[in-house]
Design an enzyme around this catalytic site. Structure first.
Site, mmCIF file in Angstrom:
data_model
loop_
_atom_site.group_PDB
_atom_site.id
_atom_site.type_symbol
_atom_site.label_atom_id
_atom_site.label_comp_id
_atom_site.label_asym_id
_atom_site.label_seq_id
_atom_site.Cartn_x
_atom_site.Cartn_y
_atom_site.Cartn_z
ATOM 1 N N GLY A 49 19.782 38.490 15.567
ATOM 2 C CA GLY A 49 19.979 39.464 16.457
ATOM 3 C C GLY A 49 21.588 39.738 16.871
ATOM 4 O O GLY A 49 22.058 40.350 15.683
ATOM 5 N N GLU A 50 22.198 39.553 17.794
ATOM 6 C CA GLU A 50 23.569 39.939 17.950
ATOM 7 C C GLU A 50 24.370 38.793 18.476
ATOM 8 O O GLU A 50 24.217 38.125 19.635
ATOM 9 C CB GLU A 50 23.769 40.981 19.075
ATOM 10 C CG GLU A 50 25.108 41.285 19.074
ATOM 11 C CD GLU A 50 25.911 41.665 18.106
ATOM 12 O OE1 GLU A 50 25.495 42.484 17.165
ATOM 13 O OE2 GLU A 50 26.966 41.117 17.851
ATOM 14 N N SER A 51 25.165 38.279 17.772
ATOM 15 C CA SER A 51 25.857 36.980 17.769
ATOM 16 C C SER A 51 26.844 36.859 18.954
ATOM 17 O O SER A 51 26.885 36.033 19.877
ATOM 18 C CB SER A 51 26.543 36.491 16.567
ATOM 19 O OG SER A 51 27.513 37.732 16.069
ATOM 20 N N CYS A 81 20.924 35.243 9.811
ATOM 21 C CA CYS A 81 21.859 36.426 10.212
ATOM 22 C C CYS A 81 22.870 35.917 11.551
ATOM 23 O O CYS A 81 23.854 35.193 11.125
ATOM 24 C CB CYS A 81 21.273 37.468 10.380
ATOM 25 S SG CYS A 81 22.149 39.068 10.344
ATOM 26 N N ARG A 113 31.507 38.789 10.091
ATOM 27 C CA ARG A 113 30.419 39.398 10.607
ATOM 28 C C ARG A 113 30.350 40.982 10.065
ATOM 29 O O ARG A 113 31.272 41.523 9.764
ATOM 30 C CB ARG A 113 30.492 39.605 11.991
ATOM 31 C CG ARG A 113 30.224 38.286 13.102
ATOM 32 C CD ARG A 113 30.494 38.723 14.501
ATOM 33 N NE ARG A 113 29.880 39.728 15.086
ATOM 34 C CZ ARG A 113 30.165 40.835 15.334
ATOM 35 N NH1 ARG A 113 31.485 40.871 15.981
ATOM 36 N NH2 ARG A 113 29.380 41.793 16.315
ATOM 37 N N ILE A 141 20.153 42.961 7.510
ATOM 38 C CA ILE A 141 20.574 43.830 8.434
ATOM 39 C C ILE A 141 21.876 43.763 9.502
ATOM 40 O O ILE A 141 21.931 42.645 9.994
ATOM 41 C CB ILE A 141 19.151 43.974 9.592
ATOM 42 C CG1 ILE A 141 17.835 44.024 8.822
ATOM 43 C CG2 ILE A 141 19.417 44.937 10.672
ATOM 44 C CD1 ILE A 141 16.675 43.594 9.843
ATOM 45 N N ARG A 142 22.625 44.547 8.852
ATOM 46 C CA ARG A 142 24.265 44.361 9.354
ATOM 47 C C ARG A 142 24.551 42.849 9.198
ATOM 48 O O ARG A 142 24.989 42.311 10.247
ATOM 49 C CB ARG A 142 24.368 44.854 10.910
ATOM 50 C CG ARG A 142 24.084 46.250 11.105
ATOM 51 C CD ARG A 142 24.232 46.962 12.385
ATOM 52 N NE ARG A 142 25.514 46.353 13.071
ATOM 53 C CZ ARG A 142 26.652 46.820 12.797
ATOM 54 N NH1 ARG A 142 26.429 47.894 11.698
ATOM 55 N NH2 ARG A 142 27.838 46.781 13.315
ATOM 56 N N HIS A 177 16.701 37.745 6.753
ATOM 57 C CA HIS A 177 15.979 37.434 7.705
ATOM 58 C C HIS A 177 14.658 37.053 6.987
ATOM 59 O O HIS A 177 13.701 37.928 6.907
ATOM 60 C CB HIS A 177 15.568 38.815 8.626
ATOM 61 C CG HIS A 177 16.828 39.013 9.450
ATOM 62 N ND1 HIS A 177 17.002 38.522 10.732
ATOM 63 C CD2 HIS A 177 17.920 39.771 9.226
ATOM 64 C CE1 HIS A 177 18.218 38.984 11.132
ATOM 65 N NE2 HIS A 177 18.541 40.013 10.220
ATOM 66 N N GLU A 179 12.361 35.460 8.359
ATOM 67 C CA GLU A 179 11.249 35.832 9.266
ATOM 68 C C GLU A 179 10.453 37.000 9.278
ATOM 69 O O GLU A 179 9.326 37.016 9.951
ATOM 70 C CB GLU A 179 11.830 35.513 10.941
ATOM 71 C CG GLU A 179 12.838 36.145 11.311
ATOM 72 C CD GLU A 179 14.203 36.185 10.910
ATOM 73 O OE1 GLU A 179 14.534 35.562 10.088
ATOM 74 O OE2 GLU A 179 14.983 36.926 11.308
HETATM 75 N N1 GLN Z 1 25.351 41.862 13.013
HETATM 76 C C1 GLN Z 1 25.138 40.937 13.923
HETATM 77 C C2 GLN Z 1 25.640 39.816 14.574
HETATM 78 O O1 GLN Z 1 27.185 40.329 14.342
HETATM 79 C C3 GLN Z 1 23.917 40.131 13.143
HETATM 80 C C4 GLN Z 1 22.759 41.034 12.646
HETATM 81 C C5 GLN Z 1 21.494 40.621 12.379
HETATM 82 O O2 GLN Z 1 21.357 39.380 13.113
HETATM 83 N N2 GLN Z 1 20.513 41.023 11.944
HETATM 84 O O3 GLN Z 1 25.526 39.011 15.350
#
Ligand code: GLN
Length: 195
Positions: A49-51, A81, A113, A141-142, A177, A179
């Protein structure tokens, strides 16, 4: 332990995919949003997700220090991630002060990150994973990569030369990921380690 109860931190991110993967891997999987739920689980998964957002919500909900305490106390955890970023002891490029990603200090690593993002935002690769037979299709993903590995940390997989899966005792983290792919081997590795 017969069937372990594994919590999935459900503040933001791909919670549902982890719940499904954990159930297929043989765990009782439940969501964790409140302190009482955090206290009742045997182990925890922190999703992708987004940390920075998850850090903000952990702090707002009063879960940040209790979660750090449970990890320091040895609660097993797996992060994918954003979850890998949060499980680290140190985060490079953590974000804007006040809204930055906050380390939970479960695994003695430094992660960067969005590390691959400077080259290519998202990509897929077939990687080798220590101890598992055959290639693993990995979705990034990123994604972060690991820049420093403490002496008690094993590197289980690499991509483009960088560690992307690590384990320290019963703490596991992947920059990708599993999952989302239907390959349950990483979740199984984690669930089996709880027995
Ligand atoms: N770039 C996201 C972060 O900094 C991580 C991306 C992801 O979980 N797919 O949290």
């Amino acid at each position: 332990m017969s069937t372990p109860t594994v919590g999935v931190l459900a503040l933001q991110g791909d919670t549902r995919e982890h719940l499904a993967a954990l159930r297929e891997a043989g765990a009782d999987a439940v969501t964790v949003r409140r302190l009482a739920e955090l206290e009742s689980v045997d182990a925890l998964v922190i999703p992708g997700g987004e940390s920075t957002t998850m850090s903000h919500l952990l702090r707002e909900l009063g879960l940040l220090e209790p979660l750090r305490a449970r990890l320091a106390d040895g609660m097993p955890a797996y992060g994918s991630c954003a979850g890998m970023i949060l499980l680290a002891t140190e985060i490079a490029d953590a974000g804007v002060p006040g809204r930055e990603a906050l380390p939970l200090r479960g695994i003695d690593i430094t992660v960067r990150r969005n590390a691959f993002g400077r080259q290519v935002d998202s990509f897929e690769d077939d990687i080798e994973f220590e101890g598992l037979e055959g290639a693993m299709h990995a979705v990034f993903i990123r994604a972060p990569w690991v820049e420093r590995v403490g002496s008690d940390v094993e590197v289980l997989a690499r991509a483009a030369g960088h560690p992307v899966a690590v384990r320290q005792g019963r703490m596991l983290a992947t920059a990708f990921h599993p999952e989302v792919t239907g390959d349950r081997r990483v979740h199984k590795l984690f669930v089996d380690s709880l027995g």
